[in-house]
Design a protein around this motif. Structure first.
Motif, PDB file in Angstrom:
ATOM      1  N   ASP A 270      15.757 -19.077 -69.963  1.00 38.80           N
ATOM      2  CA  ASP A 270      14.619 -19.368 -70.835  1.00 38.80           C
ATOM      3  C   ASP A 270      14.669 -18.600 -72.151  1.00 38.80           C
ATOM      4  O   ASP A 270      13.672 -18.543 -72.872  1.00 38.80           O
ATOM      5  N   GLY A 271      15.813 -17.998 -72.455  1.00 35.20           N
ATOM      6  CA  GLY A 271      15.939 -17.268 -73.711  1.00 35.20           C
ATOM      7  C   GLY A 271      16.139 -15.779 -73.497  1.00 35.20           C
ATOM      8  O   GLY A 271      16.162 -15.291 -72.358  1.00 35.20           O
ATOM      9  N   PRO A 272      16.273 -15.010 -74.581  1.00 35.46           N
ATOM     10  CA  PRO A 272      16.550 -13.583 -74.460  1.00 35.46           C
ATOM     11  C   PRO A 272      15.336 -12.784 -74.002  1.00 35.46           C
ATOM     12  O   PRO A 272      14.201 -13.110 -74.341  1.00 35.46           O
ATOM     13  N   GLU A 273      15.614 -11.748 -73.224  1.00 36.26           N
ATOM     14  CA  GLU A 273      14.592 -10.806 -72.766  1.00 36.26           C
ATOM     15  C   GLU A 273      15.101  -9.382 -73.012  1.00 36.26           C
ATOM     16  O   GLU A 273      16.214  -9.033 -72.606  1.00 36.26           O
ATOM     17  N   VAL A 274      14.307  -8.568 -73.679  1.00 33.45           N
ATOM     18  CA  VAL A 274      14.701  -7.191 -73.970  1.00 33.45           C
ATOM     19  C   VAL A 274      14.802  -6.376 -72.692  1.00 33.45           C
ATOM     20  O   VAL A 274      13.955  -6.475 -71.798  1.00 33.45           O
ATOM     21  N   VAL A 275      15.863  -5.583 -72.596  1.00 33.05           N
ATOM     22  CA  VAL A 275      15.966  -4.553 -71.559  1.00 33.05           C
ATOM     23  C   VAL A 275      15.437  -3.239 -72.118  1.00 33.05           C
ATOM     24  O   VAL A 275      14.584  -2.594 -71.526  1.00 33.05           O
ATOM     25  N   GLU A 276      15.978  -2.823 -73.275  1.00 33.73           N
ATOM     26  CA  GLU A 276      15.468  -1.633 -73.942  1.00 33.73           C
ATOM     27  C   GLU A 276      15.929  -1.629 -75.389  1.00 33.73           C
ATOM     28  O   GLU A 276      16.891  -2.306 -75.762  1.00 33.73           O
ATOM     29  N   VAL A 277      15.219  -0.862 -76.212  1.00 30.17           N
ATOM     30  CA  VAL A 277      15.555  -0.696 -77.625  1.00 30.17           C
ATOM     31  C   VAL A 277      15.967   0.753 -77.849  1.00 30.17           C
ATOM     32  O   VAL A 277      15.166   1.666 -77.635  1.00 30.17           O
TER      33      VAL A 277
END
Length: 417
Positions: A270-277
């Motif tokens: 469903d698209g990109p999902e952040v793990v961490e910044v």
């Protein structure tokens, strides 16, 4: 004029020195242990930079030292461990830098996820764990569906991260977490399935440039051990453009207006999902790989940003170079690092493979389920990231990381490998 570096990543110091020289700056490295940078320092002229040994966790002592440094007008802090100390120092000394509140936010993974959720940039919220008792466990399961990830809000190097696929694994993870020395707080978030990547970005005045994407091949579940990285991943142009716009929104949502970022994300169905910044350039050999693959010394942008100048890399045409890949070298068993067998095999292999050591002889290697356990890195190049990966994996397969048995408190020999 002087730019100070509050510790550094294991690799990249040579490129940083060359960037400082080009910009007529003198680099000052503040470190608790120069041995940590032995590989880089051994390859630089003795007078290439100034090295001062001090307790870099002691902000008062470092501040006093920097105040007495002639011509100081910039400070670089490029590690997770010293992010907050660096923010405090730039603020205290009036040096160019991000708002310390923004950097504090980036070091709180739960707060970042909830900020992104409020901005409509992730499907899941973070839920902090109150403990292993039945009531707290029930509340956690009510808020975050299985499978989920339990982890430290300020963790690094895939440490203190548990994949929870059922209630039994949740009980085990909560019990294990009680005995761990967390750097932050324990929290849960959804587990997003798909390949993991890292976006290597540079932001200035609120605009983000995507320099490229690194692949992040991990160990099989349930661990999250990093094993293979390649750069740059070849995305179709429309998808790359979409990723760059998404990253711009992600960083804007946390008020990240300037400097490098290393944004880990999962590319789900469903698209990109952040793990961490991460508010820094990528670790291991990511920075070195970017320099070679992009055809520019990206560390010049790090110096320019520390001086408060718009990095020329924001607008530069990138001449390009070979794609790169590297494999983290883990031993088969814990022990005292005893060397590497098979380096002579590199001579007959494509991709100019090379070994970049991280551990020194006699170093303890106890944890093999996260990045604390690798002893060095196998690096290779090719025309594409895919081919570079094949070459790096082939070269790594020829090596064995050796360990001697760990000493046993009872006087017996513990198993080695």
């Amino acid at each position: 004029m002087t730019v100070a570096c509050l510790e550094s990543l294991t690799f990249g110091l040579g490129n940083l020195v060359r960037a400082a020289d080009l910009l007529d700056e003198r680099l000052l490295l503040l470190t608790r242990d120069p041995g940590y940078y032995a590989y880089e320092l051994d390859r630089l002229p003795a007078d290439a930079l100034d090295v001062v040994v001090t307790d870099t966790f002691d902000v008062e002592r470092v501040a006093a030292l920097l105040r007495s440094t002639p011509g100081l007008h910039g400070l670089i802090s490029s590690t997770d461990t010293w992010t907050l100390a660096g923010a405090a120092l730039t603020d205290r000394l009036g040096l160019p830098g991000l708002d310390p509140a923004v950097l504090r936010l980036t070091r709180d993974k739960a707060a970042v996820r909830n900020r992104l959720h409020d901005a409509g940039l992730t499907r899941g919220r973070a839920v902090e764990s109150a403990g292993p008792d039945r009531e707290a466990r029930g509340l956690l399961l009510k808020e975050v569906e299985l499978p989920l990830v339990l982890k430290d809000t300020a963790g690094t190097g895939s440490q203190n991260v548990w994949l929870v696929r059922d209630e039994g694994e949740l009980d085990a993870a909560l019990a294990e977490a009680v005995g761990r020395d967390l750097k932050g707080r324990l929290f849960a978030e959804p587990y997003f399935s798909g390949p993991v990547y890292s976006a290597e970005t540079l932001t200035w005045a609120g605009r983000t440039r995507l320099l490229g994407v690194s692949s992040r091949l991990m160990s099989p579940e349930p661990h999250f051990r990093e094993e293979i990285t390649a750069f740059p991943v070849a995305f179709p142009d429309p998808q790359r453009t979409s990723l760059e716009r998404w990253l711009d929104r992600v960083l804007a949502a946390i008020d990240y207006t300037d400097r490098f970022a290393h944004v880990e994300f999962v590319l789900t169905a469903d698209g990109p999902e952040v793990v961490e910044v991460n508010p820094r350039i990528g670790g291991a050999l990511v920075g070195e790989g970017m320099c070679r693959a992009l055809g520019v010394n990206v560390y010049e942008a790090m110096i320019e940003a520390a001086l408060g100048r718009r990095p020329r890399l924001m607008d530069a045409d990138l001449p390009g170079g070979p794609a790169v890949a590297f494999v983290l070298g883990y031993p088969a068993a814990p022990g005292l690092f005893a060397g590497v067998a098979g380096l002579d095999r590199f001579a007959g292999m494509p991709g100019t493979p090379a070994w970049y050591p991280v551990k020194q002889s006699g170093d303890r290697i106890e944890h093999l389920s996260d990045s604390r356990g690798y002893a060095g890195i196998v690096y290779a190049e090719a025309e594409t990231a895919e081919l570079a990966t094949h070459r790096a994996v082939a070269a790594a397969g020829a090596l064995r990381v050796l360990t001697d048995p760990l000493p046993d408190p009872a006087g017996r020999e513990a198993p080695g490998g």
